[in-house]
Write an enzyme that holds these catalytic residues in place. Structure first.
Site, PDB file in Angstrom:
ATOM      1  N   CYS A 289       0.876  -1.177   0.000  1.00 59.30           N
ATOM      2  CA  CYS A 289       0.000   0.000   0.000  1.00 59.30           C
ATOM      3  C   CYS A 289       0.905   1.216   0.000  1.00 59.30           C
ATOM      4  O   CYS A 289       1.859   1.264  -0.767  1.00 59.30           O
ATOM      5  CB  CYS A 289      -0.976  -0.023   1.176  1.00 59.30           C
ATOM      6  SG  CYS A 289      -0.215  -0.273   2.790  1.00 59.30           S
ATOM      7  N   ARG A 294      -2.334  -1.178   5.217  1.00 60.33           N
ATOM      8  CA  ARG A 294      -3.470  -1.825   4.540  1.00 60.33           C
ATOM      9  C   ARG A 294      -3.083  -3.161   3.909  1.00 60.33           C
ATOM     10  O   ARG A 294      -3.903  -4.089   3.834  1.00 60.33           O
ATOM     11  CB  ARG A 294      -4.051  -0.870   3.492  1.00 60.33           C
ATOM     12  CG  ARG A 294      -4.778   0.321   4.074  1.00 60.33           C
ATOM     13  CD  ARG A 294      -5.166   1.350   3.015  1.00 60.33           C
ATOM     14  NE  ARG A 294      -4.013   2.106   2.528  1.00 60.33           N
ATOM     15  CZ  ARG A 294      -4.065   2.984   1.539  1.00 60.33           C
ATOM     16  NH1 ARG A 294      -5.209   3.195   0.902  1.00 60.33           N
ATOM     17  NH2 ARG A 294      -2.988   3.647   1.171  1.00 60.33           N
TER      18      ARG A 294
END
Length: 353
Positions: A289, A294
């Site tokens: 990410c 994430r």
């Protein structure tokens, strides 16, 4: 009525009150003693996402994990910076700062020496069952990934976080809990370096391995180069050859990977989410990410489902854009409008406002 009779009646009434009070106290004490402990079905060591009932059953001493466990609420900063810890946390939970597992300016995982210190400071050894939760599933997953990489054998994430806990009817407390430092982690860190992909290996695999897919767990606008997603990253694009793996509507959520109640999707749901993507679970996958948070969510879902052909490209876009010579793509690589260039040619006006 004579005074003697009145006195006798008063004594009788008072005695009855005392006896009733004693009886109520004894009944209350008996009720406390007989409070039913929560039981839940045992889960496998590699199972990551667990229910509030399972966590409470650990606290109540009804799981094998009950012998040695720590519950930790995860967020950036100290417990004073946490949006929820001092308002109400799981009884006995310590606060875990994400800075204990990563550091700038790249925001990769810290060195093995720093990782060990942070883990020991939180009272954790390799055979401690670590139960994590937090307001941000990405932050929680980041710490979970870091601990597995380091070598903690049994790491859990409370699925749905504190909201799921409270919805299930379990109590919280506001008292700050200080971790009791551990002395020896029990193995060399990292015990699982294979979980992490370096930028050098990412470049090599993109160039030479047709089965390798570098999967962007970012918002669509980030993937298309419309925004970097971060206030401190001025350039927006993706590493050349990257494919999109969904995330959320903006850089600050993972809604595509969450159910409406805030719990994480399961493996079948994730495969369905990926049905429009340019990869499958048969590929070697490396999730990334902006700075690593994430990307850890789908990695954990894969991990608990027995997959081994996946890593986290820890540096993500942040590290990639630090080298002007690195090749990038701007736009959808499936379209004719995608532009291929280098980091150095990108504009510096794409920081998130």
């Amino acid at each position: 009525m004579n005074k003697k009779l009145v006195s006798l009646l008063l004594i009788a009434v008072l005695s009855l009150g005392v006896l009733t009070g004693c009886s109520s106290k004894e009944e209350s004490k008996e009720a406390d003693t007989n409070t039913e402990k929560v039981t839940a079905e045992a889960v496998d060591t590699k199972t990551v996402f667990v229910t509030p009932e399972w966590v409470q059953s650990v606290i109540d001493g009804n799981q094998k994990e009950s012998e040695k466990y720590i519950v930790g609420e995860v967020s950036w900063g100290t417990y004073k910076d946490s949006p929820s810890y001092t308002k109400g946390h799981i009884p006995g939970a310590i606060h875990i700062n994400t800075d204990s597992v990563e550091e700038g300016p790249v925001w990769n995982l810290v060195s093995p020496e720093k990782m060990e210190k942070g883990i020991l400071d939180n009272g954790i050894t390799k055979d401690t069952t670590v139960i994590l939760y937090g307001d941000d599933i990405s932050a929680t997953s980041r710490v979970a990934f870091a601990y597995l990489w380091a070598g903690v054998d049994n790491v859990k994430v409370l699925n749905g976080g504190i909201k799921a806990w409270e919805k299930a009817g379990y109590k919280t407390e506001t008292e700050v809990v200080e971790a009791k430092k551990a002395e020896d982690f029990g193995t060399k860190i990292p015990a699982h370096p294979e979980y992490q992909l370096s930028i050098e290996d990412a470049k090599d695999k993109l160039e030479n391995d047709d089965n390798f897919k570098l999967v962007s767990i970012r918002s669509k606008d980030e993937f298309l180069g419309k925004t970097s997603g971060y206030s401190y990253i001025n350039k927006a694009a993706e590493p050349k050859g990257a494919v999109w793996g969904h995330a959320g509507t903006d850089p600050y959520n993972m809604n595509d990977y969450l159910n409406e109640d805030g719990t994480c999707i399961n493996m079948d749901q994730m495969k369905e989410l990926w049905s429009d993507c340019d990869f499958t679970t048969d590929n070697e996958l490396s999730f990334y990410c902006g700075t690593g948070w994430r990307a850890c969510v789908p990695w954990l879902i894969c991990y608990e489902n027995g997959m081994t052909n996946m890593t986290v490209f820890d540096g993500g876009w942040n590290e990639w854009q630090m080298d002007d010579s690195n090749p990038v793509q701007v736009g959808d690589p499936a379209s004719d409008d995608c532009v291929y260039t280098t980091v150095g040619e990108l504009s510096n006006d794409k920081a998130a406002k």
